[in-house]
Design a protein around this motif. Sequence first.
Motif, PDB file in Angstrom:
ATOM      1  N   ILE A   1      20.208 -31.584  21.277  1.00 27.93           N
ATOM      2  CA  ILE A   1      19.955 -30.292  20.641  1.00 27.93           C
ATOM      3  C   ILE A   1      21.247 -29.483  20.665  1.00 27.93           C
ATOM      4  N   ALA A   2      21.751 -29.139  19.493  1.00 26.01           N
ATOM      5  CA  ALA A   2      22.984 -28.356  19.390  1.00 26.01           C
ATOM      6  C   ALA A   2      22.642 -26.906  19.093  1.00 26.01           C
ATOM      7  N   ASP A   3      22.983 -26.039  20.024  1.00 32.46           N
ATOM      8  CA  ASP A   3      22.806 -24.597  19.822  1.00 32.46           C
ATOM      9  C   ASP A   3      24.011 -24.098  19.030  1.00 32.46           C
ATOM     10  N   GLU A   4      23.835 -23.996  17.715  1.00 33.48           N
ATOM     11  CA  GLU A   4      24.894 -23.540  16.808  1.00 33.48           C
ATOM     12  C   GLU A   4      24.632 -22.103  16.355  1.00 33.48           C
ATOM     13  N   ILE A   5      23.946 -21.339  17.184  1.00 35.04           N
ATOM     14  CA  ILE A   5      23.574 -19.978  16.814  1.00 35.04           C
ATOM     15  C   ILE A   5      24.801 -19.100  16.613  1.00 35.04           C
ATOM     16  N   GLN A   6      25.792 -19.237  17.490  1.00 35.82           N
ATOM     17  CA  GLN A   6      27.049 -18.503  17.305  1.00 35.82           C
ATOM     18  C   GLN A   6      28.104 -19.346  16.598  1.00 35.82           C
ATOM     19  N   SER A   7      28.167 -20.609  16.912  1.00 31.13           N
ATOM     20  CA  SER A   7      29.267 -21.451  16.430  1.00 31.13           C
ATOM     21  C   SER A   7      29.058 -21.966  15.018  1.00 31.13           C
ATOM     22  N   GLY A   8      27.821 -21.920  14.517  1.00 24.62           N
ATOM     23  CA  GLY A   8      27.523 -22.502  13.228  1.00 24.62           C
ATOM     24  C   GLY A   8      27.726 -21.573  12.047  1.00 24.62           C
ATOM     25  N   LEU A   9      27.479 -22.120  10.867  1.00 25.19           N
ATOM     26  CA  LEU A   9      27.471 -21.369   9.611  1.00 25.19           C
ATOM     27  C   LEU A   9      28.839 -20.786   9.261  1.00 25.19           C
TER      28      LEU A   9
ATOM     29  N   GLY B   1      30.536 -38.413  22.730  1.00 26.35           N
ATOM     30  CA  GLY B   1      30.004 -39.093  23.902  1.00 26.35           C
ATOM     31  C   GLY B   1      28.585 -38.670  24.220  1.00 26.35           C
ATOM     32  N   VAL B   2      28.318 -37.376  24.084  1.00 25.85           N
ATOM     33  CA  VAL B   2      26.952 -36.877  24.288  1.00 25.85           C
ATOM     34  C   VAL B   2      26.013 -37.511  23.266  1.00 25.85           C
ATOM     35  N   ARG B   3      26.458 -37.577  22.033  1.00 28.44           N
ATOM     36  CA  ARG B   3      25.633 -38.186  20.983  1.00 28.44           C
ATOM     37  C   ARG B   3      25.313 -39.644  21.331  1.00 28.44           C
ATOM     38  N   GLN B   4      26.310 -40.382  21.773  1.00 27.90           N
ATOM     39  CA  GLN B   4      26.106 -41.789  22.095  1.00 27.90           C
ATOM     40  C   GLN B   4      25.154 -41.960  23.266  1.00 27.90           C
ATOM     41  N   VAL B   5      25.353 -41.167  24.320  1.00 23.76           N
ATOM     42  CA  VAL B   5      24.482 -41.267  25.493  1.00 23.76           C
ATOM     43  C   VAL B   5      23.042 -40.929  25.134  1.00 23.76           C
ATOM     44  N   CYS B   6      22.855 -39.881  24.342  1.00 20.48           N
ATOM     45  CA  CYS B   6      21.496 -39.486  23.950  1.00 20.48           C
ATOM     46  C   CYS B   6      20.819 -40.585  23.141  1.00 20.48           C
ATOM     47  N   THR B   7      21.560 -41.208  22.246  1.00 19.23           N
ATOM     48  CA  THR B   7      20.993 -42.291  21.441  1.00 19.23           C
ATOM     49  C   THR B   7      20.611 -43.472  22.328  1.00 19.23           C
ATOM     50  N   GLU B   8      21.510 -43.853  23.238  1.00 22.81           N
ATOM     51  CA  GLU B   8      21.257 -45.011  24.103  1.00 22.81           C
ATOM     52  C   GLU B   8      20.096 -44.769  25.059  1.00 22.81           C
ATOM     53  N   ARG B   9      19.911 -43.544  25.482  1.00 26.45           N
ATOM     54  CA  ARG B   9      18.884 -43.246  26.495  1.00 26.45           C
ATOM     55  C   ARG B   9      17.605 -42.677  25.885  1.00 26.45           C
TER      56      ARG B   9
ATOM     57  N   VAL C   1      34.824 -21.401  24.907  1.00 21.89           N
ATOM     58  CA  VAL C   1      35.264 -22.586  25.641  1.00 21.89           C
ATOM     59  C   VAL C   1      34.984 -23.821  24.788  1.00 21.89           C
ATOM     60  N   ILE C   2      36.053 -24.541  24.458  1.00 20.16           N
ATOM     61  CA  ILE C   2      35.969 -25.725  23.605  1.00 20.16           C
ATOM     62  C   ILE C   2      35.959 -26.957  24.501  1.00 20.16           C
ATOM     63  N   PRO C   3      34.998 -27.864  24.345  1.00 24.74           N
ATOM     64  CA  PRO C   3      34.937 -29.031  25.230  1.00 24.74           C
ATOM     65  C   PRO C   3      36.070 -30.016  24.942  1.00 24.74           C
ATOM     66  N   PRO C   4      36.342 -30.924  25.876  1.00 23.87           N
ATOM     67  CA  PRO C   4      37.396 -31.916  25.646  1.00 23.87           C
ATOM     68  C   PRO C   4      37.090 -32.775  24.412  1.00 23.87           C
ATOM     69  N   GLU C   5      38.147 -33.212  23.750  1.00 25.56           N
ATOM     70  CA  GLU C   5      37.971 -34.091  22.597  1.00 25.56           C
ATOM     71  C   GLU C   5      37.216 -35.347  23.027  1.00 25.56           C
TER      72      GLU C   5
ATOM     73  N   HIS D   1      33.338 -30.912  13.508  1.00 26.46           N
ATOM     74  CA  HIS D   1      34.742 -31.180  13.828  1.00 26.46           C
ATOM     75  C   HIS D   1      34.938 -32.576  14.398  1.00 26.46           C
ATOM     76  N   GLU D   2      33.886 -33.126  15.007  1.00 30.97           N
ATOM     77  CA  GLU D   2      33.976 -34.491  15.526  1.00 30.97           C
ATOM     78  C   GLU D   2      32.924 -35.398  14.898  1.00 30.97           C
ATOM     79  N   SER D   3      32.472 -34.995  13.700  1.00 32.43           N
ATOM     80  CA  SER D   3      31.524 -35.817  12.917  1.00 32.43           C
ATOM     81  C   SER D   3      30.274 -36.180  13.713  1.00 32.43           C
ATOM     82  N   VAL D   4      29.806 -35.232  14.506  1.00 30.71           N
ATOM     83  CA  VAL D   4      28.613 -35.440  15.324  1.00 30.71           C
ATOM     84  C   VAL D   4      27.414 -34.805  14.639  1.00 30.71           C
ATOM     85  N   VAL D   5      26.319 -35.537  14.570  1.00 33.61           N
ATOM     86  CA  VAL D   5      25.076 -35.018  14.006  1.00 33.61           C
ATOM     87  C   VAL D   5      24.020 -34.995  15.106  1.00 33.61           C
ATOM     88  N   PRO D   6      23.626 -33.823  15.564  1.00 34.75           N
ATOM     89  CA  PRO D   6      22.593 -33.753  16.605  1.00 34.75           C
ATOM     90  C   PRO D   6      21.219 -34.057  16.028  1.00 34.75           C
TER      91      PRO D   6
END
Length: 404
Positions: A228-236, A215-223, A206-210, A247-252
Motif C-alpha cells: 500500500i503506497a500512501d501517495e497522499i502528499q507525494s502523488g499527483l 525491493g518492497v514490491r518484490q518482497v510483497c509479491t513473494e510473500r 525523506v527519500i528512501p535509498p535507491e 521514479h523506480e517503476s514500482v506499481v503498488p
Amino acid sequence: MIDDMLRTPGAVRDAERWTAHNYHPLPVVISSAEGAWLTDVDGKRYLDCLAGYSALNFGHRHPQLVAAAHAQLDRLTLTSRAFIHDQFAGFCRELAELCGKDLVLPMNTGAEAVETGIKVARKWGYQVKGVPAGQANIVVAEGNFHGRTTTIVSFSTDEDARADFGPYTPGFTVVPYGDLDALAAAIDENTVAVLLEPIQGEQGVVIPPEGYLPGVRQVCTERNVLFIADEIQSGLGRTGRTFACDHESVVPDMYLLGKALGGGIVPVSAVAANTDVLGVLQPGQHGSTFGGNPLACAVATEVVRLLATGEFQRRSAELGERLRAGLEGLLGKGLVGVRVRGLWAGLDIDPALMSGREACERLMARGILAKDTHGSTIRLAPPLVITEAEIDRALTTLAEVLTA
C-alpha cells in the motif's frame, strides 16, 4: 477602513482565543490568494512555498478547477451514496485509468483513505489470504505520517502525535524506514500489507535509498502481502511524476490519494486498487455520507484531466532541478542537509543558527511562507504553477535569512 479586529494582530488573537490549540500557525492571516501568491488582511503579499501540504499543487483558484466547482454548485452538491449522481462514474473511471487500476473508492480526507486501506487490507487478508480471524498485521515504517485518527497514531513514532491518546490499536509492526532486510524479517504468515510513504513528507521529505521501493514490491509479491503506497502528499505531480513510486517503476497494489485530488477547493481522497483487492468490500461494510459527492467528483475529475496532459509533472521535474541546484548551493552556508524530489524539498538548517520555526518566521517577514518540522528542518512545496523567477526569489530570500 478595515476594523482593527480584522487586521493581523486582532485576527491572530481571535484565532488563539476561540480555537483549540492543536496547531501553532505562523502569525499571518490570509484573506485572498491566486496562483502561487497569498495576500493577508493588511494587503501584504506572500509567495506560497507550502501549497497546503501539497493540497494546492495546481495553485490557488486554478481557473479550470474553479469553473468546474461553480458549474457544479449551480446543479447538485450532495446526494449521499444512497443514489448515483451523474459525476460519479466518470470521476472513478478517469482516476482508475490514471492509476492503472480497476476500481476507485472515493472518500474525503487523507486519513479516511488510510483507514479505508487498512480495513480493505485486513478484509483481504481474512477472505483471500486466509489469515485467522483477528490475527492480521500490517508492517509500517518509523517516521511515518499517515494521519491522526486513533488507529493511525497507534503506529506513529512521533510522540507529539501519539502520546496520551491510548489505548492503542494493535495489529501493526514498525520497522526502520529504508531498511529492506528489517521489513522482510517483520513479515510473517499473518501479515496482510506493508503500508509506506514512498517519500516521508512530515518527517522532512525523506527519500528512501535507491532500490528500496522495488525491493518492497518484490518482497510483497513473494510473500503474498499487499503493498500500500500512501501517495497522499507525494502523488499527483508533486515529485515530477504522477506518483512518487513512478521514479523506480514500482506499481503498488493500492494507492492512497488525497490532498491535491481536491484541487485546493474541497477535501477529496480515494483508494485505487484492482478488483481482487477492493472487490472484497460489500454494501454496508464501509462508506461515507460525503465521500464521492457531486461537487467533489466534478472538481477531482478536472484535477485528473490536468494531470493526464503531463504538463504539471514536467513542470515539477524541470523546476525541481532549478530548486535543487539553488538549495545545494546553500550547503555549508547555513544548510547542512538538502533532499529534493521534484518541487518538494526538505532543508536541514544548522541548529546553531536557528530553529526551523525561527527560519519560517524570518522568511514570512520577507514575504515567503514555508513550514518547519522536527527541530531545524523546514519543507518547501510550492504550487506547481510557480515560475522560475518565483523560485529564484524564494532561494534568494532563504539565503538572506541564513546569512542575516
